[in-house]
Design a protein around this motif. Structure first.
Motif, PDB file in Angstrom:
ATOM      1  N   GLY A 172      10.973  -6.756 -11.150  1.00 34.94           N
ATOM      2  CA  GLY A 172      11.036  -5.307 -11.064  1.00 34.94           C
ATOM      3  C   GLY A 172      11.435  -4.790  -9.706  1.00 34.94           C
ATOM      4  O   GLY A 172      11.568  -3.585  -9.507  1.00 34.94           O
ATOM      5  N   GLY A 200      10.538  -9.793 -17.158  1.00 31.95           N
ATOM      6  CA  GLY A 200      11.452  -9.134 -16.220  1.00 31.95           C
ATOM      7  C   GLY A 200      11.917 -10.012 -15.078  1.00 31.95           C
ATOM      8  O   GLY A 200      12.794  -9.602 -14.300  1.00 31.95           O
ATOM      9  N   THR A 204      15.432  -9.510 -12.981  1.00 40.81           N
ATOM     10  CA  THR A 204      15.425  -9.204 -11.555  1.00 40.81           C
ATOM     11  C   THR A 204      16.263 -10.211 -10.784  1.00 40.81           C
ATOM     12  O   THR A 204      17.040  -9.850  -9.895  1.00 40.81           O
ATOM     13  CB  THR A 204      13.977  -9.201 -11.013  1.00 40.81           C
ATOM     14  OG1 THR A 204      13.228  -8.203 -11.696  1.00 40.81           O
ATOM     15  CG2 THR A 204      13.958  -8.911  -9.521  1.00 40.81           C
TER      16      THR A 204
END
Length: 332
Positions: A172, A200, A204
């Motif tokens: 993130g 995520g 990223t």
């Protein structure tokens, strides 16, 4: 090379007790410290210096613990300097995060771990860090890891100490990094997206990789394309790849002017920090500096006159001279 005796000789021989005592001397400004460090100086310059930095909560200490395990598995000895936030009451380091590193070491004599209090130093980097790194280097550690408090303007100082800077982020963080791109390229040699087992992480890593970070070195040298790796320190996933990336960077810079220029920058910073510390101690100690009431009545003018005289002496020592009269020095 001449065999040293006394505290310096004990450190060179690998004494954990004497190395720990010397680092305590460094922190406390013990009067014998300077001479011991001078004796250690010819025995430094062999360790691989790795800086680990990143925002709070990124899992830096967990990652350092994983690095210790991987490096020891490769047969390399490891020293760790963990720069901790200072206690607002005692000035001492808050040592909670060090516990997991100690667990990783497990009493292994090939690992030396020491926390230093930042004591309000810029960016959390203690003034003693450079000297402590030299102690572990002279002690014979193959790799010295410096873990810093967190990211901030002062964290750029880590680039003056470490051969390789590992920037630790979490899933993130890609969008936030876009705005920080110029700064990141100045300090990061390897970017790690830690907690790679959480949602995520892959996105990223992909976002950061697509931004094409690279480090530029001295004129005439090739740039270093900064790798972005996904790691789960808790699961030890991606840690061997991280060590390999750090080693690649170390080999890359060691074959060019990167290393020599970097070491000169580190020694300049070390020189400046020592001069600043001695001056601060002298000027703030009522018994140490002869600052009369007439000087304290005009601290700004007195400071300029004091610095002008100091810089004149500096230029005389270094052979650097300005053309024409130096400001504030017309009178003897």
């Amino acid at each position: 090379m001449e065999t040293k005796t006394g505290p310096a000789g004990e450190v060179i021989a690998g004494s954990v007790r004497h190395a720990g005592r010397l680092i305590t001397w460094i922190e406390n400004g013990h009067p014998d410290t300077r001479e011991v460090l001078r004796e250690l100086a010819p025995h430094t310059g062999r360790a691989q210096l790795v800086g680990v930095t990143g925002p709070p909560g990124a899992g830096k200490s967990t990652l350092v613990a994983a690095l210790i395990g991987e490096l020891r598995g490769q047969g390399r000895t490891v020293g760790v300097i963990a720069v901790d936030p200072s206690s607002p009451f005692s000035g001492g380091a808050l040592l909670g995060d060090r516990d997991r590193m100690l667990d990783a070491a497990g009493g292994d004599r090939g690992v030396f771990i020491r926390s230093l209090a930042s004591r309000g130093a810029s960016g959390g980097l203690a003034a003693a860090v450079n000297d402590a790194v030299d102690v572990l280097d002279a002690m014979g550690k193959d790799v010295v890891i410096i873990e810093t408090v967190g990211v901030g303007q002062g964290e750029f100082d880590i680039a003056r100490i470490a051969h390789t800077v590992v920037l630790v982020l979490v899933p993130g963080y890609g969008d936030a990094l876009q705005a920080m791109k110029a700064g990141i390229t100045e300090i990061a040699d390897v970017v790690v997206v830690n907690k790679g087992d959480t949602p995520g992480a892959d996105r990223t890593t992909k976002d950061l990789s697509g931004q094409g970070f690279e480090r530029t070195g001295p004129p005439g040298t090739e740039p270093w394309p900064v790798p972005v790796l996904t790691v789960s320190a808790l699961r030890h996933e991606g840690v061997p790849e991280l060590v390999a990336a750090v080693d690649r960077h170390h080999g890359f810079t060691g074959s060019t002017r990167w290393r020599t220029e970097g070491e000169r920058a580190r020694r300049r910073a070390q020189f400046a920090a020592r001069v600043a510390d001695r001056l601060r101690t002298e000027l703030l100690d009522p018994a140490g500096a002869a600052l009369g009431d007439e000087m304290l009545a005009d601290p700004y003018g007195a400071a300029e006159a004091y610095l002008d005289a100091l810089l004149r002496a500096h230029r005389r020592l270094t052979g650097r001279h300005r053309a024409g009269p130096e400001p504030g020095l017309e009178k003897p």
